[in-house]
Design a protein around this motif. Structure first.
Motif, PDB file in Angstrom:
ATOM      1  N   LEU A 201       1.082  13.526 -19.053  1.00  9.63           N
ATOM      2  CA  LEU A 201       0.738  14.882 -19.467  1.00  9.63           C
ATOM      3  C   LEU A 201       0.900  15.805 -18.268  1.00  9.63           C
ATOM      4  CD1 LEU A 201      -2.619  14.217 -21.376  1.00  9.63           C
ATOM      5  CD2 LEU A 201      -0.435  14.875 -22.408  1.00  9.63           C
ATOM      6  N   PRO A 202       1.156  17.084 -18.514  1.00  6.95           N
ATOM      7  CA  PRO A 202       1.190  18.027 -17.392  1.00  6.95           C
ATOM      8  C   PRO A 202      -0.183  18.100 -16.726  1.00  6.95           C
ATOM      9  CG  PRO A 202       2.089  19.024 -19.383  1.00  6.95           C
ATOM     10  CD  PRO A 202       1.487  17.717 -19.787  1.00  6.95           C
ATOM     11  N   LEU A 203      -0.188  18.278 -15.420  1.00  4.66           N
ATOM     12  CA  LEU A 203      -1.444  18.380 -14.679  1.00  4.66           C
ATOM     13  C   LEU A 203      -2.308  19.510 -15.229  1.00  4.66           C
ATOM     14  CD1 LEU A 203      -3.315  17.575 -12.359  1.00  4.66           C
ATOM     15  CD2 LEU A 203      -1.930  19.039 -10.855  1.00  4.66           C
TER      16      LEU A 203
ATOM     17  N   PRO B 115       0.822  -1.211   0.000  1.00  8.93           N
ATOM     18  CA  PRO B 115       0.000   0.000   0.000  1.00  8.93           C
ATOM     19  C   PRO B 115       0.861   1.269   0.000  1.00  8.93           C
ATOM     20  CG  PRO B 115      -0.771  -1.553   1.652  1.00  8.93           C
ATOM     21  CD  PRO B 115       0.546  -2.069   1.140  1.00  8.93           C
ATOM     22  N   GLN B 116       0.770   1.996  -1.059  1.00 18.65           N
ATOM     23  CA  GLN B 116       1.393   3.316  -1.176  1.00 18.65           C
ATOM     24  C   GLN B 116       0.746   3.992  -2.370  1.00 18.65           C
ATOM     25  OE1 GLN B 116       5.512   2.186  -1.594  1.00 18.65           O
ATOM     26  NE2 GLN B 116       5.419   2.233  -3.810  1.00 18.65           N
ATOM     27  N   GLY B 117       0.272   5.168  -2.182  1.00 17.68           N
ATOM     28  CA  GLY B 117      -0.420   5.845  -3.269  1.00 17.68           C
ATOM     29  C   GLY B 117      -1.791   5.239  -3.513  1.00 17.68           C
TER      30      GLY B 117
ATOM     31  N   LYS C  84      -8.216  20.213 -20.183  1.00 15.76           N
ATOM     32  CA  LYS C  84      -9.001  19.366 -21.073  1.00 15.76           C
ATOM     33  C   LYS C  84     -10.207  18.762 -20.368  1.00 15.76           C
ATOM     34  CE  LYS C  84      -5.377  18.367 -24.370  1.00 15.76           C
ATOM     35  NZ  LYS C  84      -6.001  19.021 -25.503  1.00 15.76           N
ATOM     36  N   TYR C  85     -10.065  18.457 -19.087  1.00 13.65           N
ATOM     37  CA  TYR C  85     -11.184  17.923 -18.318  1.00 13.65           C
ATOM     38  C   TYR C  85     -12.291  18.972 -18.208  1.00 13.65           C
ATOM     39  CZ  TYR C  85     -13.969  16.111 -14.478  1.00 13.65           C
ATOM     40  OH  TYR C  85     -15.019  15.681 -13.700  1.00 13.65           O
TER      41      TYR C  85
ATOM     42  N   ALA D 244     -15.062   7.045 -15.134  1.00 10.85           N
ATOM     43  CA  ALA D 244     -15.183   5.580 -15.110  1.00 10.85           C
ATOM     44  C   ALA D 244     -14.197   4.937 -14.144  1.00 10.85           C
ATOM     45  CB  ALA D 244     -14.988   5.006 -16.515  1.00 10.85           C
ATOM     46  N   ALA D 245     -12.991   5.481 -14.103  1.00  8.80           N
ATOM     47  CA  ALA D 245     -11.965   4.871 -13.259  1.00  8.80           C
ATOM     48  C   ALA D 245     -11.868   5.535 -11.889  1.00  8.80           C
ATOM     49  CB  ALA D 245     -10.605   4.943 -13.951  1.00  8.80           C
ATOM     50  N   GLY D 246     -12.439   6.711 -11.754  1.00  8.28           N
ATOM     51  CA  GLY D 246     -12.385   7.397 -10.472  1.00  8.28           C
ATOM     52  C   GLY D 246     -11.015   7.958 -10.147  1.00  8.28           C
ATOM     53  N   LEU D 247     -10.195   8.171 -11.165  1.00  7.00           N
ATOM     54  CA  LEU D 247      -8.860   8.705 -10.922  1.00  7.00           C
ATOM     55  C   LEU D 247      -8.916  10.190 -10.612  1.00  7.00           C
ATOM     56  CD1 LEU D 247      -6.489   7.151 -13.599  1.00  7.00           C
ATOM     57  CD2 LEU D 247      -6.831   6.483 -11.234  1.00  7.00           C
ATOM     58  N   LYS D 248      -8.013  10.617  -9.759  1.00  2.24           N
ATOM     59  CA  LYS D 248      -7.843  12.044  -9.528  1.00  2.24           C
ATOM     60  C   LYS D 248      -7.068  12.605 -10.718  1.00  2.24           C
ATOM     61  CE  LYS D 248      -7.986  11.754  -4.562  1.00  2.24           C
ATOM     62  NZ  LYS D 248      -7.332  12.008  -3.295  1.00  2.24           N
ATOM     63  N   HIS D 249      -7.167  13.896 -10.898  1.00  2.00           N
ATOM     64  CA  HIS D 249      -6.518  14.523 -12.047  1.00  2.00           C
ATOM     65  C   HIS D 249      -5.002  14.306 -12.034  1.00  2.00           C
ATOM     66  CE1 HIS D 249     -10.296  16.147 -13.262  1.00  2.00           C
ATOM     67  NE2 HIS D 249     -10.451  16.773 -12.118  1.00  2.00           N
ATOM     68  N   ARG D 250      -4.407  14.345 -10.871  1.00  2.00           N
ATOM     69  CA  ARG D 250      -2.968  14.136 -10.746  1.00  2.00           C
ATOM     70  C   ARG D 250      -2.599  12.718 -11.217  1.00  2.00           C
ATOM     71  NH1 ARG D 250      -2.652  16.556  -6.674  1.00  2.00           N
ATOM     72  NH2 ARG D 250      -3.222  15.177  -5.034  1.00  2.00           N
TER      73      ARG D 250
END
Length: 192
Positions: A166-168, A80-82, A174-175, A152-158
């Motif tokens: 890609l740069p944040l 567990p990390q991240g 784009k989001y 769909a994946a629930g990912l954070k932008h980072r």
């Protein structure tokens, strides 16, 4: 009210992250039920990422399947990390890139394949689903990819920025542009 919603969203994200982490740890111990639950919670996000990279629905399904085979094999080494979802998607991304290198090609994405991602959403009426599919089809490929990875994946932008390399600021731009277009299209407004 907005602050309460933000806290609720953060708590929900933490709960989901904790659940995925526990499922990965239990999978690493050989728990098939935990693996089945992990698969059920993450398959759409894994498929969406594979599809966004491979641009072929059949190859994306193959990579999604290969991803879960690799996850089953690698779960004992998971620490567990991240974000657990980012870990899963990194496995999928690496497998997809290997496939691209082996094939030495990239093809255009079939709109039907992209539209299949939100089609399975259980809480969306058929009419709204059709409208959403048509709206998603009008986004640029990068906007659609970023919006779907977040939704769909629930990912954070980072995490999305790291996965797509890609740069944040580009991901955020784009989001937000994609969401603005989706909102306008869902309201029946024509957006450029």
């Amino acid at each position: 009210m907005l602050a309460a919603l933000s806290v609720q969203t953060t708590e929900e994200e933490a709960r989901r992250r904790g659940e995925l982490e526990q499922l990965l740890l239990r999978t690493g111990q050989g728990d098939r039920e935990a693996f089945a639950r992990l698969y059920g919670l993450t398959r759409d996000g894994v498929y969406a990422l594979a599809l966004s990279l491979l641009h072929d629905a059949h190859e994306a399904q193959d990579i999604a399947q290969d991803t879960f085979v690799k996850v089953w094999e690698s779960a004992p080494a998971y620490r567990p990390q991240g974000s657990p979802m980012a870990w899963l998607l990194t496995v999928a991304r690496n497998l997809a890139r290997t496939r691209l290198r082996q094939g030495g090609r990239q093809v255009g994405l079939d709109e039907e394949a992209w539209n299949a991602i939100p089609a399975a959403a259980p809480d969306v009426s058929p009419e709204d689903r059709q409208l959403l599919q048509e709206a998603l089809a009008r986004l640029s490929p990068e906007e659609r990819q970023i919006v779907l990875l977040h939704a769909a994946a629930g990912l954070k932008h980072r995490e999305t920025a790291q996965l797509l390399e890609l740069p944040l600021s580009t991901v955020l731009s784009k989001y937000h542009r994609g969401l603005k277009k989706l909102k306008a299209l869902m309201k029946g407004e024509d957006h450029p």
